[in-house]
Design a protein around this motif. Structure first.
Motif, PDB file in Angstrom:
ATOM      1  N   UNK A 120       0.851  -1.200   0.000  1.00  0.00           N
ATOM      2  CA  UNK A 120       0.000   0.000   0.000  1.00  0.00           C
ATOM      3  C   UNK A 120       0.884   1.248   0.000  1.00  0.00           C
ATOM      4  N   UNK A 121       0.569   2.189  -0.855  1.00  0.00           N
ATOM      5  CA  UNK A 121       1.389   3.392  -0.990  1.00  0.00           C
ATOM      6  C   UNK A 121       1.123   4.358   0.160  1.00  0.00           C
ATOM      7  N   UNK A 122       2.212   4.927   0.693  1.00  0.00           N
ATOM      8  CA  UNK A 122       2.055   5.891   1.778  1.00  0.00           C
ATOM      9  C   UNK A 122       1.510   7.210   1.255  1.00  0.00           C
ATOM     10  N   UNK A 123       0.700   7.844   2.096  1.00  0.00           N
ATOM     11  CA  UNK A 123       0.163   9.157   1.718  1.00  0.00           C
ATOM     12  C   UNK A 123       1.271  10.178   1.585  1.00  0.00           C
ATOM     13  N   UNK A 124       2.256  10.069   2.493  1.00  0.00           N
ATOM     14  CA  UNK A 124       3.313  11.087   2.539  1.00  0.00           C
ATOM     15  C   UNK A 124       4.659  10.414   2.753  1.00  0.00           C
ATOM     16  N   UNK A 125       5.634  10.769   1.902  1.00  0.00           N
ATOM     17  CA  UNK A 125       6.989  10.249   2.069  1.00  0.00           C
ATOM     18  C   UNK A 125       7.762  11.207   2.972  1.00  0.00           C
ATOM     19  N   UNK A 126       7.721  10.919   4.270  1.00  0.00           N
ATOM     20  CA  UNK A 126       8.316  11.821   5.251  1.00  0.00           C
ATOM     21  C   UNK A 126       9.821  11.986   5.010  1.00  0.00           C
ATOM     22  N   UNK A 127      10.492  10.887   4.685  1.00  0.00           N
ATOM     23  CA  UNK A 127      11.947  10.968   4.471  1.00  0.00           C
ATOM     24  C   UNK A 127      12.286  11.898   3.316  1.00  0.00           C
ATOM     25  N   UNK A 128      11.539  11.766   2.219  1.00  0.00           N
ATOM     26  CA  UNK A 128      11.789  12.645   1.067  1.00  0.00           C
ATOM     27  C   UNK A 128      11.513  14.101   1.428  1.00  0.00           C
ATOM     28  N   UNK A 129      10.446  14.309   2.196  1.00  0.00           N
ATOM     29  CA  UNK A 129      10.100  15.682   2.618  1.00  0.00           C
ATOM     30  C   UNK A 129      11.243  16.306   3.420  1.00  0.00           C
ATOM     31  N   UNK A 130      11.746  15.552   4.395  1.00  0.00           N
ATOM     32  CA  UNK A 130      12.830  16.073   5.259  1.00  0.00           C
ATOM     33  C   UNK A 130      14.112  16.274   4.452  1.00  0.00           C
ATOM     34  N   UNK A 131      14.398  15.321   3.572  1.00  0.00           N
ATOM     35  CA  UNK A 131      15.641  15.425   2.790  1.00  0.00           C
ATOM     36  C   UNK A 131      15.601  16.566   1.767  1.00  0.00           C
ATOM     37  N   UNK A 132      14.411  17.036   1.410  1.00  0.00           N
ATOM     38  CA  UNK A 132      14.311  18.120   0.418  1.00  0.00           C
ATOM     39  C   UNK A 132      14.606  19.498   1.015  1.00  0.00           C
ATOM     40  N   UNK A 133      14.539  19.601   2.346  1.00  0.00           N
ATOM     41  CA  UNK A 133      14.746  20.914   2.977  1.00  0.00           C
ATOM     42  C   UNK A 133      16.109  21.544   2.667  1.00  0.00           C
ATOM     43  N   UNK A 134      17.230  20.813   2.815  1.00  0.00           N
ATOM     44  CA  UNK A 134      18.536  21.464   2.564  1.00  0.00           C
ATOM     45  C   UNK A 134      18.658  22.031   1.152  1.00  0.00           C
ATOM     46  N   UNK A 135      18.182  21.277   0.142  1.00  0.00           N
ATOM     47  CA  UNK A 135      18.271  21.762  -1.244  1.00  0.00           C
ATOM     48  C   UNK A 135      17.401  22.992  -1.451  1.00  0.00           C
ATOM     49  N   UNK A 136      16.215  22.999  -0.870  1.00  0.00           N
ATOM     50  CA  UNK A 136      15.316  24.163  -1.015  1.00  0.00           C
ATOM     51  C   UNK A 136      15.901  25.387  -0.301  1.00  0.00           C
ATOM     52  N   UNK A 137      16.387  25.174   0.914  1.00  0.00           N
ATOM     53  CA  UNK A 137      16.934  26.299   1.694  1.00  0.00           C
ATOM     54  C   UNK A 137      18.194  26.862   1.035  1.00  0.00           C
ATOM     55  N   UNK A 138      18.921  26.038   0.294  1.00  0.00           N
ATOM     56  CA  UNK A 138      20.138  26.533  -0.374  1.00  0.00           C
ATOM     57  C   UNK A 138      19.822  27.618  -1.391  1.00  0.00           C
ATOM     58  N   UNK A 139      18.566  27.693  -1.851  1.00  0.00           N
ATOM     59  CA  UNK A 139      18.150  28.719  -2.814  1.00  0.00           C
ATOM     60  C   UNK A 139      17.504  29.920  -2.132  1.00  0.00           C
ATOM     61  N   UNK A 140      17.490  29.901  -0.812  1.00  0.00           N
ATOM     62  CA  UNK A 140      16.865  31.005  -0.071  1.00  0.00           C
ATOM     63  C   UNK A 140      17.533  32.354  -0.343  1.00  0.00           C
ATOM     64  N   UNK A 141      18.876  32.413  -0.476  1.00  0.00           N
ATOM     65  CA  UNK A 141      19.502  33.722  -0.760  1.00  0.00           C
ATOM     66  C   UNK A 141      18.989  34.364  -2.048  1.00  0.00           C
ATOM     67  N   UNK A 142      18.618  33.555  -3.043  1.00  0.00           N
ATOM     68  CA  UNK A 142      18.091  34.132  -4.295  1.00  0.00           C
ATOM     69  C   UNK A 142      16.716  34.753  -4.044  1.00  0.00           C
ATOM     70  N   UNK A 143      15.873  34.044  -3.322  1.00  0.00           N
ATOM     71  CA  UNK A 143      14.545  34.581  -2.998  1.00  0.00           C
ATOM     72  C   UNK A 143      14.657  35.868  -2.188  1.00  0.00           C
ATOM     73  N   UNK A 144      15.496  35.837  -1.152  1.00  0.00           N
ATOM     74  CA  UNK A 144      15.659  37.025  -0.304  1.00  0.00           C
ATOM     75  C   UNK A 144      16.324  38.148  -1.091  1.00  0.00           C
ATOM     76  N   UNK A 145      17.296  37.807  -1.923  1.00  0.00           N
ATOM     77  CA  UNK A 145      17.995  38.832  -2.706  1.00  0.00           C
ATOM     78  C   UNK A 145      17.060  39.577  -3.641  1.00  0.00           C
ATOM     79  N   UNK A 146      16.190  38.841  -4.325  1.00  0.00           N
ATOM     80  CA  UNK A 146      15.233  39.488  -5.234  1.00  0.00           C
ATOM     81  C   UNK A 146      14.241  40.341  -4.442  1.00  0.00           C
TER      82      UNK A 146
END
Length: 240
Positions: A1-27
């Motif tokens: 049965x497929x999980x509703x939410x892949x918690x591990x993938x969600x947590x692991x995606x944070x560092x990559x997303x946050x690495x682009x935060x300076x571009x968002x803040x800079x603009x």
């Protein structure tokens, strides 16, 4: 049965997303600085009713307020290279400019500055006009030049009035930067879309990016509250 939410993938995606935060803040921060200059200039043109420029300012504000930000981003992104190319071919101007070397972040910064500048102009104009007319007369009576009067007397008081609206617009701008991905800017939203495509887990990355936006806006809101309190103390100091 497929999980509703892949918690591990969600947590692991944070560092990559946050690495682009300076571009968002800079603009967001860069466009706020540029738009303040545009907003103050446009507001003063309207307040002092400068011929011709007043009409141009009114058309500019009306156009920006009457068109979607997404359309404005496209206009800047496709329009500026075309204008530069036209000037190079027809008049020989801007020969050193290479439109292909201009990063998309520059177009995003310009589009957001022009957009935010129109809205800020109305906020700043209202804030300046809220200052008691007696303050203008008093400044003139002691021999202050118009520039001295604005910088030392009017702007500090108008700023206190304008801060809440400025803050709301800045927070809206932070959230609106999620649109810059359409012109190739990899900000936190762009990074989330890339991660979602790779892992086929869009639900997880959009939860992650929404949490990042949420925390960022809360931090900015807290900062603005502190700035407003400090400005209020300055205002009470003047009144005393």
């Amino acid at each position: 049965m497929e999980n509703l939410l892949d918690i591990n993938f969600l947590i692991e995606s944070f560092p990559a997303i946050i690495s682009r935060l300076p571009i968002t803040i800079g603009i967001a921060v860069g466009s706020l600085i540029l738009s303040l200059f545009i907003g103050v200039t446009t507001a003063l043109i309207k307040i002092y009713r400068i011929p011709v420029l007043r009409v141009i300012s009114s058309i500019y504000v009306s156009f920006i307020r009457g068109t979607p930000l997404l359309v404005q981003i496209y206009l800047v992104f496709y329009g500026i290279p075309k204008i530069i190319y036209y000037l190079q071919i027809e008049y020989g101007w801007l020969q050193s400019a290479d439109v292909n070397s201009i990063p998309p972040e520059v177009y995003a910064l310009l589009a957001f500055s022009v957009n935010l500048g129109a809205y800020l102009s109305e906020t700043i104009r209202s804030a300046i006009e809220s200052v008691d007319r007696g303050q203008f007369e008093a400044a003139k009576s002691i021999g202050m030049s118009p520039a001295q009067m604005m910088l030392k007397i009017i702007f500090p008081q108008a700023l206190t009035v304008a801060i809440p609206n400025l803050g709301n617009m800045f927070i809206s701008t932070i959230k609106d930067t999620s649109l810059v991905f359409i012109i190739g800017v990899i900000d936190i939203m762009g990074q989330a879309k890339i991660l979602g495509s790779r892992g086929l887990a869009f639900f997880e990355v959009y939860i992650a990016v929404s949490i990042v936006y949420w925390i960022l806006c809360i931090a900015v809101e807290r900062l603005l509250v502190k700035i407003e309190k400090r400005a209020r103390r300055y205002e009470r100091g003047i009144a005393a």
